[in-house]
Design a protein around this motif. Structure first.
Motif, PDB file in Angstrom:
ATOM      1  N   GLU A 147       0.842  -1.197   0.000  1.00  9.72           N
ATOM      2  CA  GLU A 147       0.000   0.000   0.000  1.00  9.72           C
ATOM      3  C   GLU A 147       0.878   1.249   0.000  1.00  9.72           C
ATOM      4  O   GLU A 147       0.590   2.226  -0.703  1.00  9.72           O
ATOM      5  CB  GLU A 147      -0.953  -0.013   1.196  1.00  9.72           C
ATOM      6  N   THR A 151       0.857   4.163  -3.160  1.00  7.62           N
ATOM      7  CA  THR A 151       0.754   5.614  -2.969  1.00  7.62           C
ATOM      8  C   THR A 151       1.986   6.308  -3.530  1.00  7.62           C
ATOM      9  O   THR A 151       1.883   7.322  -4.235  1.00  7.62           O
ATOM     10  CB  THR A 151       0.595   5.949  -1.477  1.00  7.62           C
ATOM     11  N   ALA A 181      -4.167   1.364  -2.945  1.00  6.48           N
ATOM     12  CA  ALA A 181      -3.495   2.629  -2.649  1.00  6.48           C
ATOM     13  C   ALA A 181      -3.260   3.450  -3.912  1.00  6.48           C
ATOM     14  O   ALA A 181      -3.413   4.678  -3.906  1.00  6.48           O
ATOM     15  CB  ALA A 181      -2.172   2.359  -1.940  1.00  6.48           C
TER      16      ALA A 181
END
Length: 390
Positions: A147, A151, A181
């Motif tokens: 995750e 991002t 993400a």
């Protein structure tokens, strides 16, 4: 609780003598010492041996005794039986090791029933620590890495991504974490595929990804021979990491994979929590000591074992030599220390490790292909449990 197991536990509790300083602290290590994951267990066990050599085998006035048990691979029934035998027959105080998620989940039931402190040194599925309130983890969770990476990928300028992962539990976890993400940040998944765990034909899957012409391709495969095979397929299909970014979890560019891929690995981006090239004095000393003892570099399995023993030693000290599950997990919660991987701590609520996550690029340094850390995200918790709290 298993009725027979409960009866035996009750009898042991009745007849057991109270702990004294003369009694050893028994640690039961449950790992796949044979089979396809044997080298993983060896690397973890090497680090455990090194930690004990460096810090002695007596803690809080009590001798440390290690009992090793072999699961032979993914064998949850065997892991559970071994954990029960260690508790009932060998009277261990602590359960530890656990390379593989199914085995850790199975032994977690025994930890909960017997109220035994349990330290997971590798298995990385997020839910594991929910199986027993006496369990702590010193490795990672798959979402913690992926995750964070999803991002980061968007923040680095990538907008369109293709994902390809191995079709089993850890691959699914990595895929779900990364995609979640990346999309939440604003990115688009233009396609995805899961390939067979055994003998996949990577070239066909890589060609499918190439045909969609994404900005980047995210790959998750287990360690071993597959990372190099993926790298070979990418090179053969003309995918240049300088033009189409290749992203993956750290296994993709581990030492053996880089050697097999050669210059085809240059530019591949990975996320991980430890690499022997991590630049700190403590890590340089750790790598030097590990090489002197075992003639090879440590890896993520080694760091999980090394920090796992650190947690056990420090929890015993803090608990004044007490070995009951409540005393040890109470001592472990919130514990902080400096590891060869960087600063780490045990989340007092989830009992998972909190650590830095590193973004690396394969570069050639002094003629050798190495993972060079160029970005990091500090103090990352397991995001799955963080969301569950909300």
């Amino acid at each position: 609780m298993n009725r027979r197991f409960a009866t035996i536990l009750g009898a042991l509790a009745f007849f057991a003598a109270p702990s004294t300083g003369a009694q050893p602290v028994k640690i039961g290590l449950i790992m796949p010492y044979s089979g396809q994951f044997a080298d993983t267990a060896t690397q973890m066990d090497n680090a455990i041996r090194l930690y004990m050599k460096q810090h002695g085998d007596t803690v809080a006035g009590r001798k440390i005794e290690v009992i090793r048990k072999d699961t032979g691979g993914i064998a949850p029934d065997v892991a559970k039986r071994l954990a029960q035998e260690l508790v009932v027959r060998d009277n261990v105080d602590i359960l530890a090791g656990f390379v593989l998620t199914p085995n850790a989940l199975a032994a977690g039931d025994v930890s909960a029933e017997a109220k035994k402190f349990m330290v997971v040194m590798n298995a990385a599925t997020a839910i594991i620590t929910t199986k027993s309130p006496y369990m702590a983890r010193t490795s990672l969770t798959v979402p913690q890495l992926n995750e964070t990476f999803g991002t980061w990928a968007y923040m680095s300028g990538i907008r369109k991504m293709y994902t390809m992962v191995s079709d089993y539990g850890p691959g699914h976890d990595a895929e779900a974490g990364f995609q979640r993400a990346f999309k939440e940040a604003g990115g688009e998944i233009v396609g995805s595929v899961r390939f067979p765990v055994a003998n996949p034909d990577f070239s066909a899957f890589v060609q499918r990804a190439k045909d969609l012409n994404p900005q980047a391709i995210y790959v998750w495969v287990p360690g071993g021979v597959q990372p190099a095979l993926v790298g070979k397929a990418l090179a053969e299909r003309g995918i240049d990491p300088k033009k189409t970014k290749i992203l993956g979890q750290g296994e993709l560019t581990e030492e053996e994979a880089r050697k097999s891929m050669g210059d085809a690995s240059l530019g591949i981006l990975t996320v991980y929590h430890y690499d022997p090239n991590h630049d700190s004095r403590m890590n340089r000393e750790f790598v030097q000591a590990f090489n002197a003892e075992f003639k090879r570099n440590p890896n993520i399995y080694s760091i999980g074992g090394y920090d796992g023993m650190h947690l056990i030693y420090e929890a015993l000290k803090k608990a004044g030599g007490k070995t009951d599950g409540d005393a040890l997990i109470g001592a472990a919660k919130g514990m902080k220390w400096e590891s060869p991987r960087g600063p780490v701590s045990i989340d007092p609520e989830t009992r998972d490790i909190v650590q830095n996550v590193y973004i690396r690029r394969v570069e050639k340094v002094r003629g050798e292909l190495v993972n060079v850390e160029f970005d990091k995200i500090e103090n990352v918790k397991d995001p799955v449990k963080a969301r569950a709290k909300k």
